[in-house]
Design an enzyme around this catalytic site. Structure first.
Site, PDB file in Angstrom:
ATOM      1  N   ILE A 177     -11.987  92.223  66.350  1.00 45.55           N
ATOM      2  CA  ILE A 177     -12.536  93.432  66.944  1.00 45.55           C
ATOM      3  C   ILE A 177     -13.646  93.947  66.042  1.00 45.55           C
ATOM      4  O   ILE A 177     -13.712  93.600  64.867  1.00 45.55           O
ATOM      5  CB  ILE A 177     -11.448  94.521  67.162  1.00 45.55           C
ATOM      6  CG1 ILE A 177     -10.662  94.799  65.879  1.00 45.55           C
ATOM      7  CG2 ILE A 177     -10.515  94.127  68.275  1.00 45.55           C
ATOM      8  CD1 ILE A 177      -9.565  95.836  66.054  1.00 45.55           C
ATOM      9  N   ASP A 178     -14.524  94.767  66.605  1.00 47.73           N
ATOM     10  CA  ASP A 178     -15.696  95.245  65.879  1.00 47.73           C
ATOM     11  C   ASP A 178     -15.308  96.052  64.639  1.00 47.73           C
ATOM     12  O   ASP A 178     -14.214  96.615  64.556  1.00 47.73           O
ATOM     13  CB  ASP A 178     -16.563  96.122  66.782  1.00 47.73           C
ATOM     14  CG  ASP A 178     -17.203  95.349  67.917  1.00 47.73           C
ATOM     15  OD1 ASP A 178     -17.273  94.115  67.819  1.00 47.73           O
ATOM     16  OD2 ASP A 178     -17.611  95.991  68.904  1.00 47.73           O
TER      17      ASP A 178
END
Length: 322
Positions: A146-147
């Site tokens: 995930i970012d």
């Protein structure tokens, strides 16, 4: 001559895949040549590249030293004295970590070594669950990412078998992922399905949405529902039906409700009153829904794992309970 005794973590993979990791400087063409010449053997016999290694196999390599990687600097995980981890769940096969916003999952172009995977590997090494000298080609690895500024559940495989199974299950979309986000305004309708085509611009590190398919675009589908509203903000749950880059951020912005703190797909004008500089997005729930046999991970089928103390929910919607 060098030899490797195959442990559980190195078993189950093709011989050529094992060799790519154990002898990284050996070109593919030379590998196949040496297999034919029996300078690479398994259990003392000539073996095909497609052979799947079994626990206890002995891989013998009659190769020049030039093909073996020189000793590397100490791995990043060895430099971490006190791993910083929030563990949602752990067993002998997997670890679910609640990644904090701001931490990267892997080293990026800036060379940041303070990564989630480094902390996970440090934790497993220090706890005795993983010995890097005991497996020639396997190290605990992340199955999803995930970012940097997104928080939430990230899956780590502790064994090579678990990594192979989970990679297949993610590819076949047999994991259900739900996110919480805070958006500006009120989604209309309050719940629905956003479906279009998403194209990634590598140079700008941004995505664009299209109503019809264009070159390089992939189908993107997000289901959302509004959970609460207060002032000019709404708390929304999103379910990823496809897993594209920046999908939720772009989709919510496309219906006029950009995420709080998202400067890439929203506007500073909207975010400035709240002082948020990172998107309010959290991968808070994960459910394993296996449609096909999951082998050693079958016991996870139907199980759901949830992060209930999401920081931005507590800050902006303190009365809301998951």
């Amino acid at each position: 001559m060098r030899e490797y005794y195959i442990t559980k973590n190195d078993s189950g993979q093709r011989l050529n895949k094992f060799l790519e990791k154990a002898v990284p400087l050996l070109p593919g063409g030379m590998m196949h040549k040496y297999l034919r010449l029996k300078r690479i053997k398994v259990n003392g016999k000539r073996t095909e590249a497609a052979y799947r290694l079994c626990e206890g196999d002995n891989v013998q390599l009659y190769l020049n030293d030039e093909y073996f990687e020189a000793p590397r600097e100490e791995e990043a995980f060895r430099r971490i004295q006190t791993p910083q981890l929030r563990i949602v769940y752990e067993d002998e096969n997997i670890l679910l970590a609640d990644k904090a916003p701001g931490m990267v999952v892997h080293a990026d172009e800036h060379g940041d070594a303070n990564t989630l995977i480094a902390h996970i590997q440090a934790y497993l090494y220090q706890s005795g669950a993983w010995d890097p000298d005991d497996a020639a080609s396997f190290a605990p690895a992340l199955c999803n990412r995930i970012d940097r500024n997104t928080g939430g559940i990230v899956i780590a495989a502790k064994t090579a078998e678990a990594l192979r199974i989970l990679n297949d299950k993610i590819k076949d979309r047999e994991l259900e992922k739900r996110y919480l986000c805070i958006v500006h305004g009120r989604p209309r309708p309050p719940e629905g399905l956003i479906e279009n085509y998403l194209r990634r611009d590598e140079k700008r590190k941004q995505v664009t949405l299209h109503k019809t398919r264009v070159p390089g675009a992939k189908t993107a589908r997000t289901r959302y529902r509004t959970l609460a509203a207060q002032g000019k903000l709404s708390l929304v749950e999103c379910e990823l039906l496809t897993g594209r880059t920046h999908q939720i951020r772009a989709h919510m912005a496309s219906i006029g409700c950009p995420l709080l703190g998202d400067g890439k797909y929203g506007t500073n004008e909207l975010n400035r009153p709240y002082g948020e500089t990172g998107q309010a997005l959290y991968a808070y729930k994960l459910t394993f829904r296996f449609e096909q046999d999951a082998g050693a991970l079958s016991y996870l089928n139907g199980r759901t794992f949830t992060v209930r103390d999401v920081p931005f929910v507590q800050k902006y919607f303190p009365a809301f309970r998951l």
